[in-house]
Design a protein around this motif. Structure first.
Motif, PDB file in Angstrom:
ATOM      1  N   GLN A 199      44.050  49.544  38.102  1.00 30.62           N
ATOM      2  CA  GLN A 199      44.491  48.390  38.904  1.00 30.62           C
ATOM      3  C   GLN A 199      43.359  47.747  39.697  1.00 30.62           C
ATOM      4  N   LYS A 200      42.451  48.559  40.230  1.00 28.24           N
ATOM      5  CA  LYS A 200      41.351  47.982  41.007  1.00 28.24           C
ATOM      6  C   LYS A 200      40.387  47.237  40.081  1.00 28.24           C
ATOM      7  N   SER A 201      40.130  47.786  38.900  1.00 29.65           N
ATOM      8  CA  SER A 201      39.283  47.087  37.925  1.00 29.65           C
ATOM      9  C   SER A 201      39.918  45.765  37.527  1.00 29.65           C
ATOM     10  N   GLN A 202      41.233  45.773  37.368  1.00 29.53           N
ATOM     11  CA  GLN A 202      41.949  44.541  37.024  1.00 29.53           C
ATOM     12  C   GLN A 202      41.795  43.506  38.133  1.00 29.53           C
ATOM     13  N   LEU A 203      41.912  43.956  39.383  1.00 31.23           N
ATOM     14  CA  LEU A 203      41.787  43.027  40.509  1.00 31.23           C
ATOM     15  C   LEU A 203      40.370  42.469  40.592  1.00 31.23           C
ATOM     16  N   ILE A 204      39.364  43.316  40.405  1.00 31.46           N
ATOM     17  CA  ILE A 204      37.964  42.849  40.432  1.00 31.46           C
ATOM     18  C   ILE A 204      37.775  41.778  39.366  1.00 31.46           C
ATOM     19  N   GLN A 205      38.293  42.035  38.154  1.00 32.27           N
ATOM     20  CA  GLN A 205      38.149  41.062  37.077  1.00 32.27           C
ATOM     21  C   GLN A 205      38.902  39.776  37.389  1.00 32.27           C
ATOM     22  N   ARG A 206      40.088  39.895  37.994  1.00 27.77           N
ATOM     23  CA  ARG A 206      40.848  38.705  38.374  1.00 27.77           C
ATOM     24  C   ARG A 206      40.093  37.881  39.418  1.00 27.77           C
ATOM     25  N   ILE A 207      39.418  38.562  40.353  1.00 29.56           N
ATOM     26  CA  ILE A 207      38.617  37.855  41.366  1.00 29.56           C
ATOM     27  C   ILE A 207      37.482  37.108  40.678  1.00 29.56           C
ATOM     28  N   LYS A 208      36.762  37.806  39.796  1.00 35.21           N
ATOM     29  CA  LYS A 208      35.650  37.173  39.072  1.00 35.21           C
ATOM     30  C   LYS A 208      36.152  35.996  38.245  1.00 35.21           C
ATOM     31  N   ASP A 209      37.267  36.188  37.544  1.00 39.44           N
ATOM     32  CA  ASP A 209      37.817  35.116  36.705  1.00 39.44           C
ATOM     33  C   ASP A 209      38.223  33.911  37.553  1.00 39.44           C
ATOM     34  N   ALA A 210      38.830  34.159  38.708  1.00 36.79           N
ATOM     35  CA  ALA A 210      39.245  33.057  39.590  1.00 36.79           C
ATOM     36  C   ALA A 210      38.029  32.277  40.075  1.00 36.79           C
ATOM     37  N   ILE A 211      36.947  32.994  40.380  1.00 35.37           N
ATOM     38  CA  ILE A 211      35.725  32.329  40.847  1.00 35.37           C
ATOM     39  C   ILE A 211      35.084  31.534  39.714  1.00 35.37           C
ATOM     40  N   VAL A 212      34.994  32.135  38.532  1.00 39.08           N
ATOM     41  CA  VAL A 212      34.412  31.439  37.374  1.00 39.08           C
ATOM     42  C   VAL A 212      35.248  30.212  37.039  1.00 39.08           C
ATOM     43  N   GLU A 213      36.567  30.362  37.054  1.00 33.48           N
ATOM     44  CA  GLU A 213      37.449  29.221  36.790  1.00 33.48           C
ATOM     45  C   GLU A 213      37.221  28.129  37.831  1.00 33.48           C
ATOM     46  N   MET A 214      37.113  28.530  39.083  1.00 30.35           N
ATOM     47  CA  MET A 214      36.907  27.569  40.170  1.00 30.35           C
ATOM     48  C   MET A 214      35.576  26.832  40.004  1.00 30.35           C
ATOM     49  N   VAL A 215      34.520  27.554  39.659  1.00 31.77           N
ATOM     50  CA  VAL A 215      33.185  26.956  39.580  1.00 31.77           C
ATOM     51  C   VAL A 215      32.977  26.173  38.288  1.00 31.77           C
ATOM     52  N   TYR A 216      33.486  26.659  37.175  1.00 30.95           N
ATOM     53  CA  TYR A 216      33.188  26.059  35.878  1.00 30.95           C
ATOM     54  C   TYR A 216      34.266  25.129  35.329  1.00 30.95           C
ATOM     55  N   GLU A 217      35.514  25.412  35.596  1.00 26.67           N
ATOM     56  CA  GLU A 217      36.565  24.653  34.921  1.00 26.67           C
ATOM     57  C   GLU A 217      37.148  23.518  35.735  1.00 26.67           C
ATOM     58  N   ARG A 218      36.812  23.447  36.964  1.00 26.87           N
ATOM     59  CA  ARG A 218      37.300  22.338  37.790  1.00 26.87           C
ATOM     60  C   ARG A 218      36.219  21.276  37.850  1.00 26.87           C
ATOM     61  N   ASP A 219      36.638  20.024  37.891  1.00 28.45           N
ATOM     62  CA  ASP A 219      35.659  18.940  37.963  1.00 28.45           C
ATOM     63  C   ASP A 219      34.920  18.984  39.293  1.00 28.45           C
TER      64      ASP A 219
END
Length: 187
Positions: free
Chosen positions: A65-85
């Motif tokens: 579960q903690k690994s999943q949360l770490i990955q979700r945090i990273k994914d949210a940041i990458v999505e925020m930085v790369y996928e938003r205009d």
């Protein structure tokens, strides 16, 4: 013959996931970045086959579960930085808390405990990587890039860029331009 390629890692990962899940006849639904919902009727044997197929591509199923949360945090940041205009106008702590349904204090503590860096440092690194990509691929001005990445000024972007890469954005652009020129001369 040497080939140079450009690829979208997120898109490549999605295609690999789709191909492998369909190959193993697993019913699925792609959710957010890094999340898939699979049919509960998948046997343990088939699940192990899917896991092995994905591992060959460097794609791993997280069971902790903690690994999943770490990955979700990273994914949210990458999505925020790369996928938003443009980055969100709210604070990043509020954005992550809302997206992940945890307090920012909890998210920040877990992240730093397991990655040995802060969320802020991870975001800076992602923003500088995006800035490099924008300089190289879209040839935007530093003013446009600083606006797109929510920097308060070009000076702030330049300062962080130099701290992370060891180069100013201008020096980085000159190096890229020289490389392009050399490649064009060789062709």
């Amino acid at each position: 013959m040497k080939l140079y390629i450009k690829y979208d890692g997120i898109m490549a990962c999605r295609v690999i996931l789709q191909e492998q899940l369909e190959k193993h006849q697993v019913k699925y639904q792609l959710l957010d970045l890094g999340e898939i919902e699979i049919d509960e009727g998948v046997t343990e044997e088939r699940f192990a086959e899917v896991q092995e197929s994905l591992n060959r591509y460097g794609i791993y199923i997280l069971n902790n579960q903690k690994s999943q949360l770490i990955q979700r945090i990273k994914d949210a940041i990458v999505e925020m930085v790369y996928e938003r205009d443009k980055l969100p106008s709210t604070t990043i702590s509020h954005y992550l808390s809302e997206k992940l349904n945890f307090s920012y204090g909890y998210i920040a503590n877990i992240f730093s405990e397991y990655t040995f860096t802060s969320i802020e440092n991870f975001i800076i690194i992602q923003k500088i990587e995006r800035a490099k990509k924008l300089i190289v691929e879209e040839e935007l001005t530093l003013t446009e890039i600083s606006y797109k990445l929510n920097y308060s000024s070009v000076a702030h972007l330049s300062s962080q860029f130099k701290k992370v890469t060891g180069l100013t954005p201008s020096m980085f652009k000159r190096i890229i331009d020289k490389r392009r020129l050399l490649v064009n001369q060789v062709e």
